[in-house]
Write an enzyme that holds these catalytic residues in place. Structure first.
Site, PDB file in Angstrom:
ATOM      1  N   ARG A 118       0.810  -1.243   0.000  1.00  0.00           N
ATOM      2  CA  ARG A 118       0.000   0.000   0.000  1.00  0.00           C
ATOM      3  C   ARG A 118       0.830   1.273   0.000  1.00  0.00           C
ATOM      4  NH1 ARG A 118      -3.180  -3.080   3.797  1.00  0.00           N
ATOM      5  NH2 ARG A 118      -4.816  -4.123   2.617  1.00  0.00           N
ATOM      6  N   LYS A 140       2.447  11.203 -11.609  1.00  0.00           N
ATOM      7  CA  LYS A 140       1.570  10.328 -12.411  1.00  0.00           C
ATOM      8  C   LYS A 140       2.329   9.045 -12.678  1.00  0.00           C
ATOM      9  CE  LYS A 140      -1.565  13.405 -14.839  1.00  0.00           C
ATOM     10  NZ  LYS A 140      -2.005  13.910 -16.151  1.00  0.00           N
ATOM     11  N   GLU A 182       8.069  17.641 -25.386  1.00  0.00           N
ATOM     12  CA  GLU A 182       7.470  18.005 -24.082  1.00  0.00           C
ATOM     13  C   GLU A 182       8.027  19.343 -23.599  1.00  0.00           C
ATOM     14  OE1 GLU A 182       4.910  16.404 -23.058  1.00  0.00           O
ATOM     15  OE2 GLU A 182       5.148  14.224 -23.100  1.00  0.00           O
ATOM     16  N   LYS A 224       6.295  22.838 -14.686  1.00  0.00           N
ATOM     17  CA  LYS A 224       5.555  21.647 -14.263  1.00  0.00           C
ATOM     18  C   LYS A 224       5.328  21.658 -12.751  1.00  0.00           C
ATOM     19  CE  LYS A 224       4.414  16.973 -14.710  1.00  0.00           C
ATOM     20  NZ  LYS A 224       4.464  15.725 -15.424  1.00  0.00           N
ATOM     21  N   GLU A 234      -5.295  16.869 -10.942  1.00  0.00           N
ATOM     22  CA  GLU A 234      -5.872  17.250 -12.235  1.00  0.00           C
ATOM     23  C   GLU A 234      -7.375  17.517 -12.161  1.00  0.00           C
ATOM     24  OE1 GLU A 234      -3.921  15.415 -15.653  1.00  0.00           O
ATOM     25  OE2 GLU A 234      -5.829  15.489 -16.710  1.00  0.00           O
ATOM     26  N   ARG A 238      -4.061  21.277 -14.369  1.00  0.00           N
ATOM     27  CA  ARG A 238      -3.054  20.275 -14.722  1.00  0.00           C
ATOM     28  C   ARG A 238      -3.348  19.646 -16.086  1.00  0.00           C
ATOM     29  NH1 ARG A 238       0.154  15.704 -11.139  1.00  0.00           N
ATOM     30  NH2 ARG A 238       1.340  14.940 -12.915  1.00  0.00           N
ATOM     31  N   ASN A 242      -1.579  18.235 -20.844  1.00  0.00           N
ATOM     32  CA  ASN A 242      -1.928  17.238 -21.862  1.00  0.00           C
ATOM     33  C   ASN A 242      -2.078  17.852 -23.244  1.00  0.00           C
ATOM     34  OD1 ASN A 242      -2.048  14.596 -20.803  1.00  0.00           O
ATOM     35  ND2 ASN A 242      -3.667  15.319 -19.461  1.00  0.00           N
ATOM     36  N   HIS A 245      -1.770  15.751 -26.323  1.00  0.00           N
ATOM     37  CA  HIS A 245      -1.728  14.353 -25.886  1.00  0.00           C
ATOM     38  C   HIS A 245      -2.943  13.535 -26.300  1.00  0.00           C
ATOM     39  CE1 HIS A 245       1.756  15.695 -23.698  1.00  0.00           C
ATOM     40  NE2 HIS A 245       1.917  14.543 -23.088  1.00  0.00           N
ATOM     41  N   HIS A 249      -1.916  10.351 -27.944  1.00  0.00           N
ATOM     42  CA  HIS A 249      -2.195   9.024 -27.378  1.00  0.00           C
ATOM     43  C   HIS A 249      -2.935   8.160 -28.401  1.00  0.00           C
ATOM     44  CE1 HIS A 249      -1.824  10.360 -22.867  1.00  0.00           C
ATOM     45  NE2 HIS A 249      -0.655  10.161 -23.435  1.00  0.00           N
ATOM     46  N   HIS A 262       6.547   8.396 -27.751  1.00  0.00           N
ATOM     47  CA  HIS A 262       5.534   9.244 -27.113  1.00  0.00           C
ATOM     48  C   HIS A 262       5.719  10.712 -27.534  1.00  0.00           C
ATOM     49  CE1 HIS A 262       2.812  10.781 -24.059  1.00  0.00           C
ATOM     50  NE2 HIS A 262       3.762  11.583 -23.621  1.00  0.00           N
TER      51      HIS A 262
HETATM   52  P1  NAD Z   1      11.463   5.453 -22.596  1.00  0.00           P
HETATM   53  O1  NAD Z   1      11.360   5.308 -21.147  1.00  0.00           O
HETATM   54  O2  NAD Z   1      10.978   4.355 -23.468  1.00  0.00           O
HETATM   55  O3  NAD Z   1      12.988   5.792 -22.951  1.00  0.00           O
HETATM   56  C1  NAD Z   1      13.337   6.002 -24.285  1.00  0.00           C
HETATM   57  C2  NAD Z   1      14.475   5.082 -24.732  1.00  0.00           C
HETATM   58  O4  NAD Z   1      15.717   5.587 -24.252  1.00  0.00           O
HETATM   59  C3  NAD Z   1      14.390   3.666 -24.215  1.00  0.00           C
HETATM   60  O5  NAD Z   1      14.855   2.790 -25.207  1.00  0.00           O
HETATM   61  C4  NAD Z   1      15.350   3.673 -23.010  1.00  0.00           C
HETATM   62  O6  NAD Z   1      15.845   2.401 -22.704  1.00  0.00           O
HETATM   63  C5  NAD Z   1      16.439   4.567 -23.540  1.00  0.00           C
HETATM   64  N1  NAD Z   1      17.240   5.278 -22.569  1.00  0.00           N
HETATM   65  C6  NAD Z   1      16.843   5.819 -21.396  1.00  0.00           C
HETATM   66  N2  NAD Z   1      17.844   6.553 -20.875  1.00  0.00           N
HETATM   67  C7  NAD Z   1      18.876   6.455 -21.717  1.00  0.00           C
HETATM   68  C8  NAD Z   1      20.188   7.012 -21.735  1.00  0.00           C
HETATM   69  N3  NAD Z   1      20.578   7.883 -20.809  1.00  0.00           N
HETATM   70  N4  NAD Z   1      21.010   6.688 -22.742  1.00  0.00           N
HETATM   71  C9  NAD Z   1      20.588   5.850 -23.738  1.00  0.00           C
HETATM   72  N5  NAD Z   1      19.362   5.318 -23.806  1.00  0.00           N
HETATM   73  C10 NAD Z   1      18.523   5.634 -22.793  1.00  0.00           C
HETATM   74  O7  NAD Z   1      10.689   6.772 -23.108  1.00  0.00           O
HETATM   75  P2  NAD Z   1      10.568   8.242 -22.532  1.00  0.00           P
HETATM   76  O8  NAD Z   1      10.445   9.103 -23.716  1.00  0.00           O
HETATM   77  O9  NAD Z   1      11.612   8.525 -21.527  1.00  0.00           O
HETATM   78  O10 NAD Z   1       9.184   8.186 -21.752  1.00  0.00           O
HETATM   79  C11 NAD Z   1       7.966   7.937 -22.434  1.00  0.00           C
HETATM   80  C12 NAD Z   1       6.974   7.387 -21.433  1.00  0.00           C
HETATM   81  O11 NAD Z   1       6.737   8.359 -20.429  1.00  0.00           O
HETATM   82  C13 NAD Z   1       5.622   7.066 -22.046  1.00  0.00           C
HETATM   83  O12 NAD Z   1       5.177   5.831 -21.575  1.00  0.00           O
HETATM   84  C14 NAD Z   1       4.717   8.177 -21.532  1.00  0.00           C
HETATM   85  O13 NAD Z   1       3.386   7.782 -21.425  1.00  0.00           O
HETATM   86  C15 NAD Z   1       5.338   8.475 -20.212  1.00  0.00           C
HETATM   87  N6  NAD Z   1       5.081   9.825 -19.716  1.00  0.00           N
HETATM   88  C16 NAD Z   1       4.649   9.961 -18.440  1.00  0.00           C
HETATM   89  C17 NAD Z   1       4.437  11.204 -17.907  1.00  0.00           C
HETATM   90  C18 NAD Z   1       4.030  11.342 -16.463  1.00  0.00           C
HETATM   91  O14 NAD Z   1       3.666  12.455 -16.057  1.00  0.00           O
HETATM   92  N7  NAD Z   1       4.100  10.291 -15.681  1.00  0.00           N
HETATM   93  C19 NAD Z   1       4.658  12.356 -18.679  1.00  0.00           C
HETATM   94  C20 NAD Z   1       5.108  12.195 -19.992  1.00  0.00           C
HETATM   95  C21 NAD Z   1       5.326  10.919 -20.492  1.00  0.00           C
HETATM   96  N1  GLY Z   2       2.342  14.629 -18.232  1.00  0.00           N
HETATM   97  C1  GLY Z   2       1.125  15.223 -17.814  1.00  0.00           C
HETATM   98  C2  GLY Z   2       1.033  15.430 -16.337  1.00  0.00           C
HETATM   99  O1  GLY Z   2       1.929  15.140 -15.595  1.00  0.00           O
HETATM  100  O2  GLY Z   2       0.020  15.891 -15.874  1.00  0.00           O
END
Ligand code: NAD
Ligand code: GLY
Length: 355
Positions: A118, A140, A182, A224, A234, A238, A242, A245, A249, A262
């Site tokens: 939890r 998130k 972003e 942010k 949100e 917030r 998006n 997005h 998405h 993404h």
């Molecule tokens: P990712 O986590 O897939 O990383 C991108 C690629 O880079 C992967 O192949 C990873 O292994 C590689 N990588 C990571 N660090 C590296 C480094 N330093 N050197 C070499 N390779 C490296 O993608 P991302 O773009 O980081 O994140 C996208 C994800 O984040 C999506 O699932 C999206 O929905 C999510 N997201 C979440 C939020 C949130 O608020 N929680 C906001 C935006 C996006």
């Molecule tokens: N990436 C959108 C949020 O954090 O609200």
């Protein structure tokens, strides 16, 4: 090192940004709940940075889970492996989960930290530009479902974000551009001056000039942190984060997770949202052209996949966390630098943009 704060009363936390932070034990120590630490990373990041992170945790009982790499593995099935490891190692409620990687690892690790017994302590160590400017901040967490992106998850804040900008040196160029989508988002929704700065500095950012990247990360996290502090769950503003997005998405889900990055899908989504904003009379044709130019300058695509019909887009966009009472709500631009959330878009206008 530069430190910002996400102001959430008793759950407030620092965002440390700087080069070489990964192995700085003093940054982790105040946020570790007890002796047990579980690092969640993936098969690409582990060989690059796991050893350095481990060196900051000497004296602790450190285990790790190495997930397969890719958006297509951000599933409930793969996520369960984290619990297999936590339970097999007999980790207790005073353990700490550390996410080492991009947004996929961060979202999955955070969701596991929220659910294990939890809720246990959680630290984000983002290693992509996208994760350093967006996903590691704000709490998130979650996984994808085949019918909708990020549809299963929880709000769960980390105890700290430790963003080592030196890790960006190994990031593939396509991933750097995805992160810039972003970064641009913050300019479009909140800060016209920053948007102008990004336009001017795009060559420096693409060349990974440290001062330019540091400023972009810092300003993005400031925006942010301010929005999250005002509206953690949100209920209102917030949703502006998006921007692009809902379209994005739909592109990611419709073309199969992992085919579009993404950030790439968000870049196209921002072009589509600008197009729709112009149909409402809010943006001029010059604003739309400028939007496309900035996104193209970040070496991002401008058009959605040609096989995604308007009908299919509408179907996919109906599965979105901003839908309320069955009504789709979209983030659109009043002007470059000012965004609003609206449910008032005439269906024929949306259809025109999708077509
Ligand atoms: P990712 O986590 O897939 O990383 C991108 C690629 O880079 C992967 O192949 C990873 O292994 C590689 N990588 C990571 N660090 C590296 C480094 N330093 N050197 C070499 N390779 C490296 O993608 P991302 O773009 O980081 O994140 C996208 C994800 O984040 C999506 O699932 C999206 O929905 C999510 N997201 C979440 C939020 C949130 O608020 N929680 C906001 C935006 C996006
Ligand atoms: N990436 C959108 C949020 O954090 O609200």
């Amino acid at each position: 090192m530069h430190t910002l704060r996400v102001d959430l009363e008793s759950r407030s936390y620092p965002i440390h940004i700087g080069s070489g932070l990964l192995s700085d034990a003093t940054l982790y120590r105040p946020h570790l709940a007890g002796a047990q630490v579980m690092i969640i990373t993936n098969e690409t990041v582990a060989p690059l940075y796991l050893k350095a992170l481990r060196s900051a945790l000497t004296g602790h009982v450190v285990h790790e889970v190495i997930l397969p790499d890719g958006e297509q593995y951000k599933t409930l099935d793969v996520w369960q492996r984290i619990f297999d490891a936590l339970l097999a190692a007999r980790f207790s409620r005073d353990c700490t989960v550390i996410a080492l990687g991009g947004g996929v690892v961060g979202d999955m690790a955070g969701f596991a930290a929220a659910c294990y017994q939890r809720g246990v302590a959680f630290i984000q160590v983002p290693t992509t530009l996208l994760a350093q400017v967006d996903s590691s901040v704000g709490g998130k967490t979650g996984v994808n479902h085949s019918l909708g992106k990020n549809m299963i998850g929880a709000f769960y804040q980390p105890r700290a974000v430790i963003a080592d900008t030196a890790t960006l040196a190994t990031l593939p160029q396509r991933e750097l551009s995805a992160g810039l989508a972003e970064v641009l988002k913050y300019g479009f929704i909140r800060d016209a001056e920053f948007l102008h700065w990004l336009e001017m500095q795009m060559p420096a950012l693409l060349a990974r000039e440290p001062a330019a990247l540091a400023h972009a990360i810092r300003r993005s996290c400031e925006v942010k942190a301010e929005i999250v502090a005002a509206d953690e769950h949100e209920a209102g503003q917030r949703a502006l984060l998006n921007f692009g997005h809902t379209f994005g998405h739909a592109i990611e889900t419709g073309s199969g997770y992992g085919n579009w990055l993404h950030g790439e899908a968000v870049g196209v989504g921002m072009c589509m949202a600008a197009n729709l904003s112009a149909r409402l009379g809010w943006l001029t044709a010059t604003d739309v052209a400028r939007t496309r130019q900035i996104i193209a300058a970040a070496e991002l695509p401008l058009e959605p996949p040609s096989d995604l019909s308007a009908e299919r887009f509408l179907e996919l966009m109906a599965v979105d966390k901003k839908v309320l009472n069955g009504q789709l709500r979209l983030v659109l631009l009043r002007q470059l630098g000012t965004a609003v959330v609206t449910g008032e878009v005439a269906p024929e206008m949306l259809r025109a943009t999708l077509s």
